[in-house]
Design an enzyme around this catalytic site. Structure first.
Site, short mmCIF file in Angstrom:
data_model
loop_
_atom_site.label_atom_id
_atom_site.label_comp_id
_atom_site.label_asym_id
_atom_site.label_seq_id
_atom_site.Cartn_x
_atom_site.Cartn_y
_atom_site.Cartn_z
N GLU A 245 -11.57 -5.42 0.72
CA GLU A 245 -11.27 -6.85 0.50
C GLU A 245 -12.35 -7.70 1.14
OE1 GLU A 245 -7.22 -8.19 0.71
OE2 GLU A 245 -7.79 -10.10 1.65
N VAL B 184 1.50 -6.94 -7.52
CA VAL B 184 2.72 -7.75 -7.69
C VAL B 184 3.82 -7.16 -6.80
CG1 VAL B 184 4.47 -8.57 -9.32
CG2 VAL B 184 2.08 -8.34 -10.06
N ASP C 257 -1.54 0.41 0.53
CA ASP C 257 -1.91 -1.01 0.43
C ASP C 257 -2.09 -1.57 1.84
OD1 ASP C 257 -2.37 -3.41 -0.89
OD2 ASP C 257 -0.25 -3.99 -0.88
#
Ligand code: 13P
Length: 276
Positions: free
Chosen positions: A134, A226, A82
């Site tokens: 992104e 999350v 990530d």
């Protein structure tokens, strides 16, 4: 062996109308609880190693831990990097056995973001690994402000990078401890109109549960990250376990008591992303 790539879980989610949780891990205790939760709910799960996880544990170790859990799980498990900030970090993750990398070029200019992301997608695909990019910066609660995703830029980004999933900025903010606000659905629909692939929401903790479920079923958002929500559950469980017995000093005995509460919290998250 149920180790899979990001594309292998997001493409079915796209077609079947559900989302897959990208759960932020910090160590062995939470990652194993997340896999137990996914098995209990019979859904795939994405184990994510972000910057603070990597600060604590080197990527080659994390790759082995994720793969061990995946190989023994009854549900598909993705080993995901990530917020990789450099090509080198993504390369190390690929060499360490990750099946998916996220390159975050969202602080860069559009042309730099596209060029660097496209090169990392090529490297990842050559190794049989997925890549998330992104477009539009997602800010941090109490810190950097977001820069919302422009639908035309998202279309160009998707076309020119060939990413497997695209993280967008639509009112989401990282590290929110409450669920005030919510996502800008008009902007999501505008991005859906110009793009085709799976969309990703970072900062999933701050999204109201009803909106999370509705979008998991009724939009092209196929992955919700999350972290904070589960770190809060872990922190509370750890505090309770420590306070239960002030004499106790063996950390394995203490950490054991975090398992069931973290599994329960992760199951609640996963339940919200199931299809209709
Ligand atoms: P939260 O910690 O706000 O849920 O965000 C997680 C995330 O987006 C990790 O990339």
């Amino acid at each position: 062996m149920t180790l899979v790539t990001l594309a292998q879980v997001l493409q079915p989610a796209l077609k079947q109308g559900h989302a897959v949780a990208g759960l932020v891990t910090l160590g062995w205790e939470d990652m194993r609880a997340y896999v137990a939760a996914a098995e209990a709910e019979s859904v795939p799960v994405i184990l994510q190693a972000g910057p603070s996880c990597r600060e604590h544990t080197p990527l080659p170790v994390l790759g082995k831990m994720f793969r061990h859990l995946a190989e023994n799980a009854s549900v598909p498990v993705v080993a995901h990097l990530d917020h990789g900030y450099t090509a080198e970090e993504c390369r190390i993750a690929i060499d360490s056995g990750f099946t998916s990398v996220m390159f975050d070029g969202s602080r860069k200019s559009l042309s730099e973001n596209i060029a660097e992301t496209a090169a990392i997608v090529e490297m990842a695909h050559a190794a049989g690994v997925s890549c998330e990019g992104e477009i539009g910066f997602v800010g941090y609660s109490g810190g950097e402000k977001s820069a919302g995703t422009d639908p035309a830029e998202a279309a160009q980004f998707e076309r020119e990078t060939n990413v497997d999933a695209m993280a967008i900025s639509v009112g989401n903010v990282h590290l929110q401890q409450d669920k005030q606000g919510g996502l800008d659905e008009a902007r999501i629909r505008a991005i859906e109109a110009t793009t085709q692939g799976p969309l990703v929401i970072h900062g999933g903790s701050g999204v109201p549960l009803s909106q999370r479920s509705a979008l998991a079923r009724g939009s092209r958002i196929c992955k919700f990250n999350v972290g904070t929500e589960l770190r809060m559950a872990f922190g509370q469980a750890l505090r309770d376990a420590v306070n239960n017995d002030p004499e106790r000093f063996d950390r394995v005995q203490i950490l054991k008591e975090t398992h069931d509460p973290v599994v329960a919290a992760a199951r609640r998250v996963l339940q919200g992303f199931k299809g209709a």
